[in-house]
Scaffold this motif. Structure first.
Motif, PDB file in Angstrom:
ATOM      1  N   ASP A  57      -8.039  54.763  12.094  1.00  0.00           N
ATOM      2  CA  ASP A  57      -8.602  54.316  10.808  1.00  0.00           C
ATOM      3  C   ASP A  57      -7.586  53.469  10.038  1.00  0.00           C
ATOM      4  OD1 ASP A  57     -10.958  55.635  11.368  1.00  0.00           O
ATOM      5  OD2 ASP A  57     -10.458  57.419  10.172  1.00  0.00           O
ATOM      6  N   LEU A  58      -6.330  53.855  10.110  1.00  0.00           N
ATOM      7  CA  LEU A  58      -5.287  53.097   9.420  1.00  0.00           C
ATOM      8  C   LEU A  58      -5.148  51.702  10.025  1.00  0.00           C
ATOM      9  CD1 LEU A  58      -3.028  53.079   7.312  1.00  0.00           C
ATOM     10  CD2 LEU A  58      -1.495  54.045   9.032  1.00  0.00           C
ATOM     11  N   ILE A  59      -5.229  51.616  11.352  1.00  0.00           N
ATOM     12  CA  ILE A  59      -5.161  50.316  12.018  1.00  0.00           C
ATOM     13  C   ILE A  59      -6.368  49.462  11.637  1.00  0.00           C
ATOM     14  CG2 ILE A  59      -5.161  49.145  14.259  1.00  0.00           C
ATOM     15  CD1 ILE A  59      -3.683  51.626  15.374  1.00  0.00           C
ATOM     16  N   ALA A  60      -7.542  50.082  11.623  1.00  0.00           N
ATOM     17  CA  ALA A  60      -8.767  49.357  11.259  1.00  0.00           C
ATOM     18  C   ALA A  60      -8.670  48.768   9.856  1.00  0.00           C
ATOM     19  CB  ALA A  60      -9.978  50.288  11.361  1.00  0.00           C
ATOM     20  N   ALA A  61      -8.025  49.488   8.951  1.00  0.00           N
ATOM     21  CA  ALA A  61      -7.904  49.022   7.566  1.00  0.00           C
ATOM     22  C   ALA A  61      -7.009  47.791   7.454  1.00  0.00           C
ATOM     23  CB  ALA A  61      -7.352  50.150   6.692  1.00  0.00           C
ATOM     24  N   GLN A  62      -6.185  47.520   8.491  1.00  0.00           N
ATOM     25  CA  GLN A  62      -5.264  46.380   8.449  1.00  0.00           C
ATOM     26  C   GLN A  62      -5.761  45.191   9.265  1.00  0.00           C
ATOM     27  OE1 GLN A  62      -0.953  47.721   8.919  1.00  0.00           O
ATOM     28  NE2 GLN A  62      -2.022  49.568   9.569  1.00  0.00           N
ATOM     29  N   LYS A  63      -6.946  45.295   9.851  1.00  0.00           N
ATOM     30  CA  LYS A  63      -7.394  44.282  10.818  1.00  0.00           C
ATOM     31  C   LYS A  63      -7.520  42.880  10.225  1.00  0.00           C
ATOM     32  CE  LYS A  63     -12.427  45.109  10.501  1.00  0.00           C
ATOM     33  NZ  LYS A  63     -12.370  45.911   9.264  1.00  0.00           N
ATOM     34  N   ASP A  64      -7.751  42.762   8.918  1.00  0.00           N
ATOM     35  CA  ASP A  64      -7.889  41.443   8.306  1.00  0.00           C
ATOM     36  C   ASP A  64      -6.553  40.825   7.920  1.00  0.00           C
ATOM     37  OD1 ASP A  64     -10.663  41.552   8.522  1.00  0.00           O
ATOM     38  OD2 ASP A  64     -10.868  42.598   6.590  1.00  0.00           O
ATOM     39  N   GLN A  65      -5.496  41.613   7.983  1.00  0.00           N
ATOM     40  CA  GLN A  65      -4.166  41.114   7.631  1.00  0.00           C
ATOM     41  C   GLN A  65      -3.287  40.836   8.853  1.00  0.00           C
ATOM     42  OE1 GLN A  65      -5.278  44.085   5.796  1.00  0.00           O
ATOM     43  NE2 GLN A  65      -6.173  42.508   4.475  1.00  0.00           N
ATOM     44  N   LEU A  66      -3.687  41.345  10.018  1.00  0.00           N
ATOM     45  CA  LEU A  66      -2.826  41.268  11.201  1.00  0.00           C
ATOM     46  C   LEU A  66      -3.380  40.308  12.246  1.00  0.00           C
ATOM     47  CD1 LEU A  66      -2.022  45.071  11.682  1.00  0.00           C
ATOM     48  CD2 LEU A  66      -0.765  43.368  10.339  1.00  0.00           C
ATOM     49  N   SER A  67      -2.490  39.743  13.044  1.00  0.00           N
ATOM     50  CA  SER A  67      -2.896  38.889  14.157  1.00  0.00           C
ATOM     51  C   SER A  67      -3.452  39.761  15.287  1.00  0.00           C
ATOM     52  CB  SER A  67      -1.700  38.088  14.670  1.00  0.00           C
ATOM     53  OG  SER A  67      -0.775  38.949  15.313  1.00  0.00           O
ATOM     54  N   ASP A  68      -4.081  39.121  16.262  1.00  0.00           N
ATOM     55  CA  ASP A  68      -4.599  39.857  17.418  1.00  0.00           C
ATOM     56  C   ASP A  68      -3.471  40.580  18.143  1.00  0.00           C
ATOM     57  OD1 ASP A  68      -7.188  39.065  16.943  1.00  0.00           O
ATOM     58  OD2 ASP A  68      -7.133  37.379  18.344  1.00  0.00           O
ATOM     59  N   PHE A  69      -2.351  39.902  18.296  1.00  0.00           N
ATOM     60  CA  PHE A  69      -1.216  40.531  18.978  1.00  0.00           C
ATOM     61  C   PHE A  69      -0.746  41.767  18.226  1.00  0.00           C
ATOM     62  CE2 PHE A  69       3.391  41.020  19.530  1.00  0.00           C
ATOM     63  CZ  PHE A  69       3.452  41.238  20.903  1.00  0.00           C
TER      64      PHE A  69
END
Length: 415
Positions: A57-69
């Motif tokens: 869930d924490l990773i999902a919350a950052q998906k718009d700020q992070l690159s695919d890598f």
């Protein structure tokens, strides 16, 4: 210091913003959350399902700020933190093959040494790595270690030399900001030097390296699944077992002609016949480079060896193990310990005697990331051990390597 690097990374990644992506990371995260616990033998042996779900869930919350890598790396870190060396996310499709430092590193008793590089960087051959861009090597390793499940120090020694040249990984932790990295090294004369090295592909025409002279037995046939040699000078029978695969137990994903693979059944008969026909002072079974496969064939051989009085004597049968001994090879090492009078020599193993394994793979639906997972639990001892510790610990030095010495083999011969 580890926290400093991680905080630095978070600042850099948020400041840079996410790349445009066609990957539906939420779909992949939902799939991983549902399917990995369902398919895995027991994903929650070390950490709880709540830990896993909260991490996703924490990773999902950052998906718009992070690159695919960065998203892929975070999933890799989370799965690695669940504590199963056989279960991991592959980043192969995200690695840029043009962004590797031309370094072949080996971990010896002195530390991490540059064993190979390209001709223009030949001056650093034999140098001990002290720091990258001013960050001490132990701190760099501390950060990179979050990309893998770490059971023990042997796991670190086995995995870190392969990770250190990956520029994208160094960037992720804020250790590097470009394809040029400042290496701090100590050369063989004890002098400290700083050396700028840039990404470069390595091939046969530009590669240079420190090669043992002479080449010891253990390095002569590393690509062979298994082979043997009668050392007449020392009256020693040397058997090297590098892969737990054969014609009878075909490697996973093998697409060639099975008949081209060596037969372990024939090899086993050859070993038994050779032992029966000779009076060797010592028999050495070397599995220090064996990363696994199918343990059954090794177990059957060890059972037969255990019944041979000419082999199964204390002080006659030796088994060499090390940091690359893993998975099915660990099972076979425990077979020797439990079934025979073998003396184990070398280094600690990177895997545990009791471990998860028998892997399968699945693919995340949007990114295509490959996820390997365990489907079986192997128990070989009632003790809670994080490694197999040999009866005699011997770690090679760079000087040993360069001068063609195998201190483990030599120690056994001299007993």
């Amino acid at each position: 210091m580890k926290n400093t690097i991680l905080v630095l990374y978070i600042f850099i990644s948020i400041a840079s913003g996410a790349q445009n992506s066609n990957i539906d990371w939420q779909a992949d995260i939902n799939y991983l959350k549902t399917e990995l616990p369902k398919k895995h033998y027991n994903l929650f042996m070390v950490k709880s399902q709540e830990d896993f779900n909260n991490g996703l869930d924490l990773i999902a919350a950052q998906k718009d700020q992070l690159s695919d890598f960065e998203m892929a790396v975070k999933l890799k870190q989370l799965v690695a933190s669940m504590g199963d060396l056989h279960t991991h996310v592959s980043l192969r499709q995200f690695w840029d093959s043009n962004r590797f430092l031309p370094l072949n590193l080996m971990w010896f008793s002195e530390g991490i040494i540059v064993q190979g590089t390209t001709k223009k960087n030949e001056a650093i051959l034999g140098g001990k790595l002290l720091a990258l861009n001013g960050i001490p090597i132990n701190i760099v390793i501390d950060s990179l270690s979050t990309l893998a499940t770490i059971d023990n120090m042997a796991t670190i020694k086995n995995t870190m030399p392969k990770m250190l040249p990956l520029i994208q990984a160094l960037e992720y932790f804020g250790i590097a900001t470009s394809d040029t990295v400042n290496l701090q090294l100590k050369n063989e004369n004890g002098q400290t030097l700083n050396y700028m090295i840039s990404s470069e592909s390595t091939n046969r025409s530009n590669a240079v390296g420190v090669i043992p002279d002479p080449i010891p037995l253990c390095y002569q046939n590393r690509r062979a699944f298994f082979w043997d040699h009668a050392d007449s000078k020392n009256n020693v029978y040397y058997i090297q077992y590098n892969q737990c695969w054969s014609r009878e137990h075909v490697p996973s994903g093998f697409r060639g002609n099975v008949q081209d693979l060596p037969s372990f059944a024939e090899f086993q008969n050859q070993i038994i016949d050779t032992i029966k026909a000779n009076n060797f002072n010592k028999i050495i079974f070397d599995i220090r480079f064996n990363g696994g496969g199918n343990s059954d064939q090794g177990t059957q051989l060890i059972k037969e060896l255990s019944t041979l009085k000419k082999a199964n004597k204390k002080g006659k049968l030796y088994v060499i193990i090390g940091r690359k001994t893993f998975s099915s090879a660990i099972i076979n090492a425990m077979d020797f310990r439990n079934m025979t009078n073998a003396i184990l020599v070398g280094e600690e193993t990177s895997g545990k005697p009791n471990h998860l394994g028998e892997v399968k793979r699945m693919q995340l639906p949007s990114s295509g990331l490959s996820v390997q997972y365990s489907t079986k639990y192997f128990k070989r001892t009632d003790k809670d051990l994080n490694t197999i510790t040999p009866d005699h610990i011997i770690e090679a030095s760079f000087k040993d390597f360069k001068e063609g010495h195998d201190p483990v083999y030599e120690w056994i011969v001299n007993q």
